[in-house]
Design an enzyme around this catalytic site. Structure first.
Site, PDB file in Angstrom:
ATOM      1  N   CYS A 108       0.860  -1.180   0.000  1.00 21.82           N
ATOM      2  CA  CYS A 108       0.000   0.000   0.000  1.00 21.82           C
ATOM      3  C   CYS A 108       0.896   1.231   0.000  1.00 21.82           C
ATOM      4  O   CYS A 108       1.873   1.275   0.752  1.00 21.82           O
ATOM      5  CB  CYS A 108      -0.890  -0.015   1.249  1.00 21.82           C
ATOM      6  SG  CYS A 108      -1.973   1.426   1.382  1.00 21.82           S
ATOM      7  N   HIS A 150      -9.065  -3.488  -2.496  1.00 25.65           N
ATOM      8  CA  HIS A 150      -8.154  -2.763  -1.596  1.00 25.65           C
ATOM      9  C   HIS A 150      -8.513  -1.266  -1.595  1.00 25.65           C
ATOM     10  O   HIS A 150      -8.591  -0.643  -0.531  1.00 25.65           O
ATOM     11  CB  HIS A 150      -6.706  -3.001  -2.072  1.00 25.65           C
ATOM     12  CG  HIS A 150      -5.650  -2.271  -1.301  1.00 25.65           C
ATOM     13  ND1 HIS A 150      -4.712  -2.926  -0.529  1.00 25.65           N
ATOM     14  CD2 HIS A 150      -5.371  -0.948  -1.179  1.00 25.65           C
ATOM     15  CE1 HIS A 150      -3.903  -2.028   0.030  1.00 25.65           C
ATOM     16  NE2 HIS A 150      -4.279  -0.823  -0.352  1.00 25.65           N
ATOM     17  N   GLU A 151      -8.755  -0.707  -2.792  1.00 22.89           N
ATOM     18  CA  GLU A 151      -9.074   0.729  -2.879  1.00 22.89           C
ATOM     19  C   GLU A 151     -10.442   1.035  -2.271  1.00 22.89           C
ATOM     20  O   GLU A 151     -10.605   2.040  -1.581  1.00 22.89           O
ATOM     21  CB  GLU A 151      -9.021   1.221  -4.336  1.00 22.89           C
ATOM     22  CG  GLU A 151      -7.665   1.062  -5.022  1.00 22.89           C
ATOM     23  CD  GLU A 151      -6.486   1.515  -4.198  1.00 22.89           C
ATOM     24  OE1 GLU A 151      -6.615   2.486  -3.426  1.00 22.89           O
ATOM     25  OE2 GLU A 151      -5.419   0.883  -4.301  1.00 22.89           O
ATOM     26  N   HIS A 154     -10.238   1.403   1.318  1.00 20.67           N
ATOM     27  CA  HIS A 154      -9.740   2.738   1.689  1.00 20.67           C
ATOM     28  C   HIS A 154     -10.890   3.741   1.757  1.00 20.67           C
ATOM     29  O   HIS A 154     -10.946   4.564   2.668  1.00 20.67           O
ATOM     30  CB  HIS A 154      -8.752   3.254   0.640  1.00 20.67           C
ATOM     31  CG  HIS A 154      -7.324   2.868   0.853  1.00 20.67           C
ATOM     32  ND1 HIS A 154      -6.622   3.209   1.983  1.00 20.67           N
ATOM     33  CD2 HIS A 154      -6.447   2.191   0.062  1.00 20.67           C
ATOM     34  CE1 HIS A 154      -5.369   2.761   1.882  1.00 20.67           C
ATOM     35  NE2 HIS A 154      -5.238   2.125   0.725  1.00 20.67           N
TER      36      HIS A 154
HETATM   37 ZN    ZN Z   1      -3.650   1.136  -0.038  1.00 18.67          ZN
END
Ligand code: ZN
Length: 192
Positions: A108, A150-151, A154
């Site tokens: 990341c 993953h995004e 976030h």
């Molecule tokens: Zn990340």
């Protein structure tokens, strides 16, 4: 224009993003700056939280990665060059029923040099709006799917270290603590 990427444990990384409601010049400029920042950092994805703005907005670009994955966007399979870098506003992800769980060592941009195994479903369907506000449906698997998941985490204030199992998390624990300390010290220095 490249933006500074914030590191763990800046509080914005744990902030759920606000829904994008105006698809205007400001949004386009922000998305373009996020794409520049992602490219400068040699990343494949970047969320608005990582440039200090808690929105439902992220960018991905997998053209440089091994395209060992499949995708279908609005029912077609255009070459990656035709739709990447890809801007996703207000993305919603659901896993494809019956898809297998896969393990992959993720990194990341907000956690420099820290990597660890994360288990995620392989195939997903994502709905989102592009920077012009046009709705799309994307079906994908492999690294493409993992990057989007993953995004989107976030955008909801969730970090990949929180997706690790106990063992993977303990392996990066010291590095994560050191990073949080360094980030705090840098913030103190920056504000008088
Ligand atoms: Zn990340």
């Amino acid at each position: 224009m490249s933006l500074r990427i914030v590191h763990y444990n800046d509080p914005v990384l744990h902030t759920k993003g606000a829904k994008v409601t105006s698809f205007d010049g400001a949004l386009t400029r922000l998305a373009e700056a996020m794409i520049d920042s992602m490219h400068d950092a040699a990343g494949i994805g970047l969320a608005s939280q990582q440039v200090g703005q808690a929105l439902q907005l992220c960018v991905v670009d997998l053209r440089e990665s091994d395209a060992d994955f499949t995708w279908e966007i609005d029912g077609a399979r255009p070459p990656l060059d035709l739709f990447m870098p890809l801007v996703l506003a207000n993305p919603k992800v659901t896993k494809v029923p019956g898809t297998e769980e896969t393990v992959y060592e993720e990194g990341c941009l907000s956690f420099p040099k820290i990597r660890g195994d994360v288990v995620r479903p392989d195939a997903i369907v994502a709905t989102f709006h592009d920077e012009r506000g046009v709705a799309h449906t994307l079906k994908c698997d492999g690294l493409f799917s993992r990057c989007i998941q993953h995004e989107v985490d976030h955008l909801n204030g969730v970090l990949f270290i929180e997706r690790m199992d106990k063992k993977a998390r303990s392996e990066v624990d010291e590095a994560v603590k050191a990073l949080a300390k360094a980030t705090k010290a840098a913030a103190k220095k920056a504000s008088p």
